[in-house]
Structure formats: structure tokens, C-alpha cells
Motif scaffolding. Sequence first.
Motif, PDB file in Angstrom:
ATOM      1  N   LYS A 154      30.903  32.884  41.819  1.00 37.15           N
ATOM      2  CA  LYS A 154      31.312  33.218  43.201  1.00 37.15           C
ATOM      3  C   LYS A 154      30.463  34.356  43.749  1.00 37.15           C
ATOM      4  CE  LYS A 154      34.901  30.472  43.778  1.00 37.15           C
ATOM      5  NZ  LYS A 154      34.608  29.225  44.489  1.00 37.15           N
ATOM      6  N   GLU A 157      27.128  32.901  44.673  1.00 39.91           N
ATOM      7  CA  GLU A 157      27.264  32.053  45.870  1.00 39.91           C
ATOM      8  C   GLU A 157      27.471  32.872  47.141  1.00 39.91           C
ATOM      9  OE1 GLU A 157      30.465  29.509  44.725  1.00 39.91           O
ATOM     10  OE2 GLU A 157      29.146  28.237  43.488  1.00 39.91           O
ATOM     11  N   SER A 158      27.934  34.126  47.005  1.00 38.92           N
ATOM     12  CA  SER A 158      28.173  34.959  48.194  1.00 38.92           C
ATOM     13  C   SER A 158      26.872  35.533  48.758  1.00 38.92           C
ATOM     14  CB  SER A 158      29.127  36.112  47.830  1.00 38.92           C
ATOM     15  OG  SER A 158      28.422  37.119  47.121  1.00 38.92           O
ATOM     16  N   ILE A 327      34.713  40.494  47.000  1.00 37.48           N
ATOM     17  CA  ILE A 327      34.338  39.068  46.910  1.00 37.48           C
ATOM     18  C   ILE A 327      35.351  38.321  46.033  1.00 37.48           C
ATOM     19  CG2 ILE A 327      32.530  37.444  46.141  1.00 37.48           C
ATOM     20  CD1 ILE A 327      30.486  39.767  46.774  1.00 37.48           C
ATOM     21  N   ALA A 331      37.756  35.259  47.226  1.00 41.17           N
ATOM     22  CA  ALA A 331      37.646  33.964  46.536  1.00 41.17           C
ATOM     23  C   ALA A 331      38.952  33.593  45.826  1.00 41.17           C
ATOM     24  CB  ALA A 331      36.489  34.012  45.542  1.00 41.17           C
TER      25      ALA A 331
END
Length: 335
Positions: A154, A157-158, A327, A331
Motif C-alpha cells: 500500500k 502504491e501511494s 497511509i 488503506a
Amino acid sequence: MNILEAEKNINEKGFLDLEIDVKLDLFAEIERLKKEKNAILLAHYYQEPDIQDVADYIGDSLGLAQKAQETNADIIVFAGVHFMAETAKILNPTKKVLLPDLKAGCSLADSAPAGPFRAFKEKHPDHIVVSYINCTAEIKALSDIICTSGNAEKIIESIPADKPIIFAPDKNLGAYLSKKTGRDMVLWNGACMVHEIFSLEKITKLKIRHPKAKLLAHPECEEPILAIADFVGSTTQILKFAQADSGNEYIVATETGILHQMQRNNPTKTFIPAPPNNSCACNDCPHMKLNTLEKLYLCMMYEKPEIIMDEQLRLNAKKPIDRMMEISKAAGLIG
Ligand code: 13P
Ligand code: SF4
């Protein structure tokens, strides 16, 4: 040795080297000290079973960081390794943070010294620096975002697709993430001494002997192990997978301490530790296992060794951890 001498030697030894009456019930004493001092005992899954059994919370690095951040206790006793206790101090500076043995380090954190890492970073000035939480506060302070094995995908992907990434210090986790997310990354050449010695040959033979067993692996393992794994995840994720899965037999490629909770939560299932490339049948982290029930009791009793940090370093190291927490919350990985 008396307490004054033991305190004098604490930096050299890493812990209070005092004799304890063998008749003392350490489990009861630790419970008593927790109440008396309003202390919370946080433990990682790689701690010895006795320590896990007296802990208030057992978790992976992400869960432990979150617990340390939100606790109202006056003292955080961290049964884990140095970077974990240091992260607790970074996130909750008004609390006293204790570590039973200051020498409980981490080979992965040691593989990234601040000087060479700064020079490495300067060679890639336009890159976003993502560092795995298994690193020193100095490396955190040089990073843009921290990640753990539980949120790494995650976090990657951020980052906007056009931004190049440096990933440190674990080259195995970095390579795994690069493959999973399709992102090119410049990798620091570090690894964990525990996870990089699992034997592909011995695991393959075990799989032949136990054809129904699923291989569960931590992403710090080398690529050939991850390539044949049925599930790859953080310690908490491995534990949850084993609990939810309908299978009965598992080969576990991470540090052996986790088997205690796996077996406790799933008494009818069979867990086989993945063998390393040496004469041992299982794989212990020598750093994690420096903590003992005796050292834990002494550190709670005398409130030493304590994690002390330079305030500017703490503030600089906190920024990329805060980013990670934001984050992870967005998520839905933490509450
Ligand atoms: P986890 O965050 O998955 O518990 O991993 C910590 C660690 O040190 C693995 O070697
Ligand atoms: Fe560090 Fe590896 Fe031990 Fe985890 S298992 S604390 S990464 S040396």
C-alpha cells in the motif's frame, strides 16, 4: 554485583547483570510491576514463549507501533529489538520506553549505516526514499516514508507512478515489492540473517514429504523461497492466514517464535518450521532471543535500560513514520 555496579556496566553489557532469587515467580512479579508502575508490555511474535505469555499485546511491527503510539500507560516495556523500541519512543516521547537488552539489535538495520546510505541517496536525488521500519532512527530521518511488511504494498502504491523509488534496507522485500507492484526500484543491498538462510532444497524435500502442507513465508525471505510460497505476509498476516485457512498443515518460513501463537490459536493444525541452510531444524533470531524473562523482570523493576533519543533526530525520524501511519489508516490497515 549490586545495582550500582550493574547500572555502571549497563551500556557495556546491554542489560542489568544482577542475580535473581531462583524461587521468585517471575510471571507474578512482572504482572505486579505492570500494575504498580502502570506499564504496558508489548512483545513481538519472535520473543520466547514465556515473554509472549506475559505480554499485554503481541504483534507485528505495524501493530506494535500503533499500540505504542496510542497507549496511556506511563511506561512502555518493549520485548522486541532496538529499532522497535526506538520507534515506540519516536511515536510516544513522553513515555518511558524500556528494552530488556539494549544489544537486541537487528542484522537488517545494521546493514544500512547512515553515512554510506546518505551518499547512496545523494546519487539518486529525484527518488522517493521508502525505508523498511527495520532500520535505525538515522535512516528513518533520511527517508520520505517508512513501511512495514504489513503495509509495504500500500505504501508503494501511494507513490505517484512517475516518481522513482529507493527502497532500503531489505533487498529481498524490495525485490518482492517491485515484482508485485510493477514499480522499478533502486535497492539498498541489505538482508536479514534469519530469513536469508532458509534452504530451498530442504523446504522442497519437506514439501514432498508433506504434500498437503502450505508454505507460509515472510517477505524478507529470498526470491526462490517466495516463488514457491502459498502465502507471503507479515507475521500477523501469516498468523491470520493460518487461522482462516481450511488446511491442516503448514511449513512456516519465518522466525520460530511465531509457532507459539500459531499452535496456541490452532491446536489441531500442524506447523513445521522451515529448515535453514545449517544443521539446525529451525531458525531463531539471535537478537530477538537476547531478551529473557529474567532481563525483562530486572528492566521493569529498575526501569533500565531505557531508550533515550536526541530530540531533533526523533522529530526528523517521526515525519516518515507519521506518513506511514496516515497511509495505513487511509488503506484501512490500522484503526
Ligand atoms: P513483522 O513486522 O512482519 O513482524 O516483521 C518484523 C521482523 O523483524 C521480521 O524479521
Ligand atoms: Fe532483524 Fe531478521 Fe531478527 Fe527480524 S529476524 S529482528 S529482521 S535480524
